[in-house]
Design a protein around this motif. Sequence first.
Motif, short mmCIF file in Angstrom:
data_model
loop_
_atom_site.label_atom_id
_atom_site.label_comp_id
_atom_site.label_asym_id
_atom_site.label_seq_id
_atom_site.Cartn_x
_atom_site.Cartn_y
_atom_site.Cartn_z
N LEU A 5 -3.74 41.33 8.46
CA LEU A 5 -3.87 40.65 9.33
C LEU A 5 -3.63 41.10 10.78
CD1 LEU A 5 -4.32 37.71 10.20
CD2 LEU A 5 -1.96 37.27 9.99
N LEU A 6 -4.52 40.87 11.77
CA LEU A 6 -4.28 41.47 13.20
C LEU A 6 -3.10 40.69 13.81
CD1 LEU A 6 -7.85 42.22 13.94
CD2 LEU A 6 -6.37 43.70 12.75
N ARG A 7 -3.12 39.43 13.56
CA ARG A 7 -2.59 38.49 14.65
C ARG A 7 -2.07 37.35 13.52
NH1 ARG A 7 -4.67 34.32 17.74
NH2 ARG A 7 -6.75 34.45 17.80
N GLN A 8 -0.98 36.68 14.20
CA GLN A 8 -0.93 35.27 13.42
C GLN A 8 -1.83 34.21 14.02
OE1 GLN A 8 3.55 34.64 14.55
NE2 GLN A 8 3.81 35.21 12.26
N ILE A 9 -2.15 33.43 13.17
CA ILE A 9 -3.23 32.27 13.30
C ILE A 9 -2.37 31.03 13.39
CG2 ILE A 9 -5.42 31.16 12.71
CD1 ILE A 9 -6.30 33.74 11.22
N PRO A 10 -2.04 30.29 14.49
CA PRO A 10 -1.57 28.98 14.32
C PRO A 10 -2.40 27.91 13.60
CG PRO A 10 -2.10 29.41 16.65
CD PRO A 10 -2.50 30.81 15.77
N TYR A 11 -1.93 26.87 13.68
CA TYR A 11 -2.63 25.71 13.00
C TYR A 11 -3.41 25.04 14.35
CZ TYR A 11 -0.05 21.72 15.01
OH TYR A 11 0.34 20.66 15.95
N GLY A 12 -2.71 25.13 15.35
CA GLY A 12 -3.69 24.83 16.51
C GLY A 12 -3.23 25.36 17.85
N ARG A 13 -3.97 25.49 18.86
CA ARG A 13 -3.54 26.15 20.20
C ARG A 13 -4.47 25.81 21.12
NH1 ARG A 13 -5.15 31.04 22.41
NH2 ARG A 13 -2.75 31.33 22.73
N ASN A 317 5.15 26.18 -2.09
CA ASN A 317 4.87 27.52 -2.35
C ASN A 317 3.79 27.87 -1.71
OD1 ASN A 317 4.32 30.00 -3.82
ND2 ASN A 317 4.16 29.17 -5.72
N VAL A 318 2.84 26.98 -1.50
CA VAL A 318 1.15 27.37 -1.04
C VAL A 318 1.69 27.66 0.66
CG1 VAL A 318 -0.85 26.48 0.03
CG2 VAL A 318 -0.08 26.41 -2.40
N TYR A 319 2.65 26.82 1.21
CA TYR A 319 2.90 26.74 2.61
C TYR A 319 3.63 28.03 2.82
CZ TYR A 319 5.61 25.66 6.85
OH TYR A 319 6.15 25.62 8.20
N ASP A 320 4.75 28.32 2.09
CA ASP A 320 5.51 29.64 2.41
C ASP A 320 4.46 31.08 2.51
OD1 ASP A 320 7.66 28.30 2.67
OD2 ASP A 320 8.47 28.43 0.85
N GLN A 321 3.67 31.01 1.22
CA GLN A 321 2.82 32.29 1.18
C GLN A 321 1.58 32.23 2.37
OE1 GLN A 321 1.22 33.41 -2.72
NE2 GLN A 321 2.19 31.75 -3.71
N LEU A 322 1.31 31.01 2.65
CA LEU A 322 0.21 31.10 3.95
C LEU A 322 1.10 31.56 5.09
CD1 LEU A 322 -1.58 27.72 3.50
CD2 LEU A 322 -2.61 30.17 3.00
N ILE A 327 -0.69 33.14 8.42
CA ILE A 327 -1.29 31.62 8.44
C ILE A 327 -0.48 30.68 9.01
CG2 ILE A 327 -3.10 29.88 7.70
CD1 ILE A 327 -4.10 32.43 6.25
N LEU A 328 -0.22 30.20 10.01
CA LEU A 328 1.05 29.21 10.28
C LEU A 328 0.43 27.98 10.05
CD1 LEU A 328 2.38 30.96 13.60
CD2 LEU A 328 2.73 31.61 11.26
N ALA A 329 0.28 27.67 8.65
CA ALA A 329 -0.12 26.11 8.37
C ALA A 329 1.02 25.31 8.87
CB ALA A 329 -0.29 26.03 7.06
N VAL A 379 -8.78 32.77 6.79
CA VAL A 379 -8.04 31.58 6.31
C VAL A 379 -8.44 31.17 4.97
CG1 VAL A 379 -7.63 29.16 6.73
CG2 VAL A 379 -7.38 30.78 8.48
N ILE A 380 -10.01 31.22 4.93
CA ILE A 380 -10.45 30.86 3.47
C ILE A 380 -10.13 31.62 2.29
CG2 ILE A 380 -12.76 30.53 2.61
CD1 ILE A 380 -13.88 29.47 5.10
N SER A 381 -10.40 32.92 2.64
CA SER A 381 -10.01 33.78 1.46
C SER A 381 -8.40 33.74 1.01
CB SER A 381 -10.43 35.19 1.61
OG SER A 381 -9.67 35.77 2.86
N THR A 382 -7.66 33.68 1.98
CA THR A 382 -6.22 33.49 1.83
C THR A 382 -5.79 32.15 1.11
OG1 THR A 382 -5.88 34.92 3.74
CG2 THR A 382 -3.78 33.70 2.63
#
Length: 390
Positions: A5-13, A317-322, A327-329, A379-382
């Motif tokens: 990952l190049l940078r963190q991806i927030p859920y919105g910005r 578990n999904v949240y923590d792994q993302l 991926i800041l779900a 996001v999709i692949s992860t």
Amino acid sequence: MSTTLLRQIPYGRQSITEADVEAVTKVLGEDFLTQGPHVAEFENAFAKYVGASYAVAVSNGTAALHLAALALGVGPQSKVITTPITFAASGNCVLYCGGQIDFVDVDQGTALIDLEKVKDRLEASPKGTYDGIIPVDFTGHPVHTESLRSLADEHGLWILEDACHAPGGHFTDTQGVIQKCGNGVFAELSIFSFHPVKHIASGEGGMITTNDLDLYEKLLMLRTHGITKDPKRLTREEGGWYHEMQMLGYNYRITDFQCALGHSQLLRADEGLRRRKQIAKIYDEAFEGENLQKMIVEERVSHAYHLYVIKVEHRRNVYDQLRAAGILAQVHYIPMHLHPYYQELGWKKGDLPFAEEYYSKCISLPMFPTLTDDEVDYVISTVKRVVNNA
């Protein structure tokens, strides 16, 4: 995008352009930083955008809800229905006025307030028990306010539409007419938010829309301490300085530079909405047949996609792994009746089973217009990898 990952991806910005910066900078060099011409300019443009007659800009979405509740006459004897799946302000605004909130469970497919359950609640209660209802266009999916209007009229209720997630969203009514969220056709008042993660960002900010002139004029006074200088409203005349406080209001004003930013963002709101829908379509197709549940989008609805929510097993578990993968779900929302404050008012786990089931599985994926195609692919692949390993 590579698996690194190049940078963190927030859920919105938010997205701030040079045009936005220029709009704000211009105001900083003018005479008014607040209570100036840019407030009315933004209000007029926003009213036109959603198709309402009037709009009142305020300091934030919560202020919009509070003033709307006050304008509708909410007080200590009031009882109002809303959904548990929303941000706390949707219910708190009634409590601010001394009223009481009653929650009705949600539809399992959309997580919107279930109108059949609202009907059942009203029919099981004595006439006059409730004063109004606050539906929420959750995730950007419009509530069918035409159906709700018929129900409200039958029981003498007002409607305050929380459309914070849905500027640009609409549904097609039974006459084949497109009804935009916040246009005032079926709701007395509607409110919007301009928080940075929303479609239109002004830092903080909110808007109330209506087609009712009396409510509009009341909101203008409530926004500014309940004070008026309107000669037609004054009880006497003492000079150009004279004004009167005629009701107990608040300082919920918004600044001119915030309105300039909001207006600049409004000019490209449709562009952002198109990109949100494009991302949602990519997600929809990619997640078809995967070990997760997509939210239902009803027919004859144009979803505004403030959020893209999926439901998964082993959500923590999904949240923590993302998040570990950058991926800041996020989770939207903790059901209001499960917050300690509302539990002290008598609500408990088990009262609203569909809302609680939704909450146990929901997770919001990145959804904002400047999300790149590479980021969407990542996001999709992860998500697929994490969900299948959860």
